[in-house]
Design an enzyme around this catalytic site. Structure first.
Site, PDB file in Angstrom:
ATOM      1  N   HIS A  65       4.005  -5.544   3.512  1.00 35.83           N
ATOM      2  CA  HIS A  65       3.416  -4.160   2.616  1.00 35.83           C
ATOM      3  C   HIS A  65       4.007  -3.038   3.290  1.00 35.83           C
ATOM      4  CE1 HIS A  65       1.253  -2.825  -0.493  1.00 35.83           C
ATOM      5  NE2 HIS A  65       0.657  -1.991   0.206  1.00 35.83           N
ATOM      6  N   HIS A  67       4.805   1.199   2.491  1.00 34.60           N
ATOM      7  CA  HIS A  67       5.033   2.378   1.704  1.00 34.60           C
ATOM      8  C   HIS A  67       6.022   3.324   2.802  1.00 34.60           C
ATOM      9  CE1 HIS A  67       1.989   0.990  -1.202  1.00 34.60           C
ATOM     10  NE2 HIS A  67       1.295   0.729  -0.301  1.00 34.60           N
ATOM     11  N   ARG A  88      -5.822  10.035   0.681  1.00 35.42           N
ATOM     12  CA  ARG A  88      -5.005   9.755  -0.460  1.00 35.42           C
ATOM     13  C   ARG A  88      -4.580  11.231  -1.053  1.00 35.42           C
ATOM     14  NH1 ARG A  88      -5.983   7.159  -6.403  1.00 35.42           N
ATOM     15  NH2 ARG A  88      -6.962   9.082  -6.642  1.00 35.42           N
ATOM     16  N   TYR A 127       6.498   3.056  -5.573  1.00 34.04           N
ATOM     17  CA  TYR A 127       5.908   3.590  -6.927  1.00 34.04           C
ATOM     18  C   TYR A 127       6.235   5.160  -6.843  1.00 34.04           C
ATOM     19  CZ  TYR A 127       2.082   5.016  -3.797  1.00 34.04           C
ATOM     20  OH  TYR A 127       1.039   5.480  -2.743  1.00 34.04           O
ATOM     21  N   HIS A 209       0.443  -1.751  -9.239  1.00 34.70           N
ATOM     22  CA  HIS A 209      -0.016  -1.004  -8.231  1.00 34.70           C
ATOM     23  C   HIS A 209      -1.584  -1.525  -7.904  1.00 34.70           C
ATOM     24  CE1 HIS A 209      -2.337   2.060  -6.359  1.00 34.70           C
ATOM     25  NE2 HIS A 209      -1.142   2.499  -5.700  1.00 34.70           N
ATOM     26  N   ARG A 212      -6.450  -0.355 -11.403  1.00 42.09           N
ATOM     27  CA  ARG A 212      -6.830   0.935 -11.888  1.00 42.09           C
ATOM     28  C   ARG A 212      -5.723   1.465 -12.327  1.00 42.09           C
ATOM     29  NH1 ARG A 212      -6.762   3.717  -6.907  1.00 42.09           N
ATOM     30  NH2 ARG A 212      -6.484   1.558  -5.732  1.00 42.09           N
ATOM     31  N   HIS A 236      -1.962  -4.500  -5.255  1.00 42.10           N
ATOM     32  CA  HIS A 236      -3.024  -3.923  -4.378  1.00 42.10           C
ATOM     33  C   HIS A 236      -4.640  -4.742  -4.945  1.00 42.10           C
ATOM     34  CE1 HIS A 236      -0.847  -0.056  -3.132  1.00 42.10           C
ATOM     35  NE2 HIS A 236      -1.003  -0.925  -1.988  1.00 42.10           N
ATOM     36  N   GLU A 239      -9.335  -3.240  -2.275  1.00 40.82           N
ATOM     37  CA  GLU A 239      -9.373  -2.611  -0.981  1.00 40.82           C
ATOM     38  C   GLU A 239     -10.635  -1.756  -0.731  1.00 40.82           C
ATOM     39  OE1 GLU A 239      -6.221   0.045  -0.400  1.00 40.82           O
ATOM     40  OE2 GLU A 239      -6.588   0.358   1.722  1.00 40.82           O
ATOM     41  N   HIS A 273      -4.642  -6.550   0.657  1.00 43.59           N
ATOM     42  CA  HIS A 273      -6.019  -6.224   1.246  1.00 43.59           C
ATOM     43  C   HIS A 273      -6.895  -7.215   0.708  1.00 43.59           C
ATOM     44  CE1 HIS A 273      -4.334  -2.449   2.391  1.00 43.59           C
ATOM     45  NE2 HIS A 273      -4.162  -2.140   0.952  1.00 43.59           N
ATOM     46  N   ASP A 324       1.711  -1.448   5.890  1.00 43.68           N
ATOM     47  CA  ASP A 324       1.020  -0.581   4.624  1.00 43.68           C
ATOM     48  C   ASP A 324       1.302   0.770   5.051  1.00 43.68           C
ATOM     49  OD1 ASP A 324       0.032   0.262   2.519  1.00 43.68           O
ATOM     50  OD2 ASP A 324      -2.234  -0.526   3.218  1.00 43.68           O
TER      51      ASP A 324
END
Ligand code: ZN
Length: 450
Positions: A65, A67, A88, A127, A209, A212, A236, A239, A273, A324
């Protein structure tokens, strides 16, 4: 099969019917196609013509995993207080500065850092698809193709987990930074991702993703795309407790149940997660043989909590590991964190063996990315392995019987001396052979975003 190149390992961690064992003086002959032709333990001293790998040779690690662009945040987000959600906002600022050219430079450097750490395959949960404001590039897959090219330049394998991301939360419109992530709907996502081409070093998988970001009625479209291609599907999951609360409010079920009800769970699916699960969630994940990817260094960095990795594994879920957010890139640190976090929680020791942790980081990680032919040092497997030095300040010292414990519980990424991918020697004596100055490449790529 004749050998194209032969390596000689001072010690190697090899599969065995009674569980993995460390053998001495192991010849590893690599045949055509970059696969291991023959493994010979107790072969005597390194023969002339073979490439000597001192220390302990392990299968290459799979970073299940990633990004890649989060690497730019390292050291920039360790001030002040805050939560996952404030972190974030900072992450979105870096995302906003990237384009296909700058992402190619950054990801090449990040994947080279991974190679230096003994990682031979990465699952890139991708993404960041479109230009700012959601404007399509002339090639709508320009960002994903930059990541595939970056892995090629860094000499490692990649599974591009092209991610469906449509909503800021349970059907709400994406926020401004999230417009870059959205294809509008899952059908348009499927149309775009279907144009991505695999390569010798690259495979294409899918990702949701999160519950959500993909409305429930569109989850099935993503799951169907992956099923039809027998491709890995990652998502995901839980988490944050806020995600669980919002999912219960929107749908009256947990995120795990929602994914199960829409066909997202199964043995080719990895949930990432899985920190905050109910007992029923754990049963559902094990009943569907779903893989669970833990990212311990990120989960502790973001104050997520400690996930039930041990309970999930005991219930039958394969466990994998990912770095991650790249707070650090160190597969040994990720692996031992599973055991050490469990010790802190339970105040007892001995939940995971070093062999089980290494299996999560190698064989099971590769399988979760669609590279089931990698992650084992045996004839027929892809010749992907790394050598950990046993004479550094962290690893030196005699021991009566050598197992994997010294690597898992004491070594760090800095102790990796050699990395071989498909038989090709991409890290030699700690030096990357394709990206000669990795720190400089990282510094320049990150500076370009600031
Ligand atoms: Zn992630």
């Amino acid at each position: 099969m004749s050998a194209v190149v032969t390596y000689w390992a001072e010690h190697a961690w090899l599969p065995h019917v009674n569980g993995p064992v460390v053998e001495r003086d192991v010849l590893i002959a690599v045949g055509p196609g970059g696969r291991i032709a023959k493994v010979t333990p107790d072969s005597g001293p390194c023969p002339s013509g073979a490439i000597r790998l001192g220390g302990l040779v392990l299968p290459g690690h799979a970073n299940a995993h990633s990004h890649a662009f989060h690497r730019a945040l390292r050291g920039n987000v360790q001030v002040g207080s805050g939560t996952f959600w404030t972190w974030r906002d900072t992450m979105y600022r870096f995302a906003g500065a990237l384009d296909p050219d700058s992402y190619l430079e950054l990801a090449t450097a990040v994947y080279a850092e991974m190679a230096l750490a003994g990682i031979t395959a990465v699952g890139e949960f991708h993404y960041l698809h479109h230009a700012p404001g959601g404007v399509r590039y002339d090639n709508p897959n320009a960002m994903g193709e930059a990541l595939i090219e970056a892995a090629l330049r860094a000499g490692i394998r990649i599974t591009l987990l092209d991610t469906c991301y449509l909503s800021s939360g349970f059907g709400a419109e994406p926020t401004k930074p999230q417009l870059r992530f959205s294809d509008g709907d899952a059908d348009s996502w499927a149309e775009r991702i279907s144009e991505l081409k695999p390569a010798e070093h690259a495979r294409i998988g899918a990702a949701v993703h999160s519950v959500r970001a993909v409305p429930a009625e569109q989850l099935g479209t993503v799951a169907h795309w992956a099923v039809m291609r027998k491709a890995p599907l990652h998502v995901h999951l839980s988490e944050q407790t806020a995600e669980n609360d919002a999912c219960l409010a929107a749908h009256g079920v947990t995120p795990t149940r929602l994914l199960g009800d829409h066909g997202v769970l199964g043995p080719r699916t990895s949930v990432v997660h899985a920190t905050h699960l109910t007992d029923e969630d754990i049963h559902l994940l094990s009943d569907t043989s779903t893989v669970v990817c833990m990212c311990p260094t990120t989960e502790r960095d973001l104050a997520d909590g400690i996930g039930p990795a041990r309970r999930l594994a005991s219930s039958g879920c394969p466990i994998t590991l990912g770095s991650d957010s790249h707070a650090v890139i160190d597969p040994f640190e990720e692996a031992r964190a599973l055991e050490l976090d469990e010790r802190l929680r339970t105040r007892t020791r001995g939940h995971w063996t070093a062999n089980a942790l290494l299996r999560a980081s190698t064989e099971d990680g590769h399988a979760s990315l669609g590279w089931s032919e990698a992650g084992r040092i045996e004839a027929g497997s892809l010749a992907d392995f790394c050598a950990v030095a046993l004479d550094t300040v962290r690893t030196a010292g005699p021991r009566p019987a050598l197992g994997a414990e010294i690597a898992v519980f004491a070594a760090s990424a800095a102790d990796v001396r050699h990395v071989v991918v498909g038989g090709r020697h991409i890290v030699r004596d700690g030096v990357h052979q394709l990206v000669p100055d990795v720190p400089k490449a990282l510094a320049e790529a990150i500076a370009a975003l600031q």
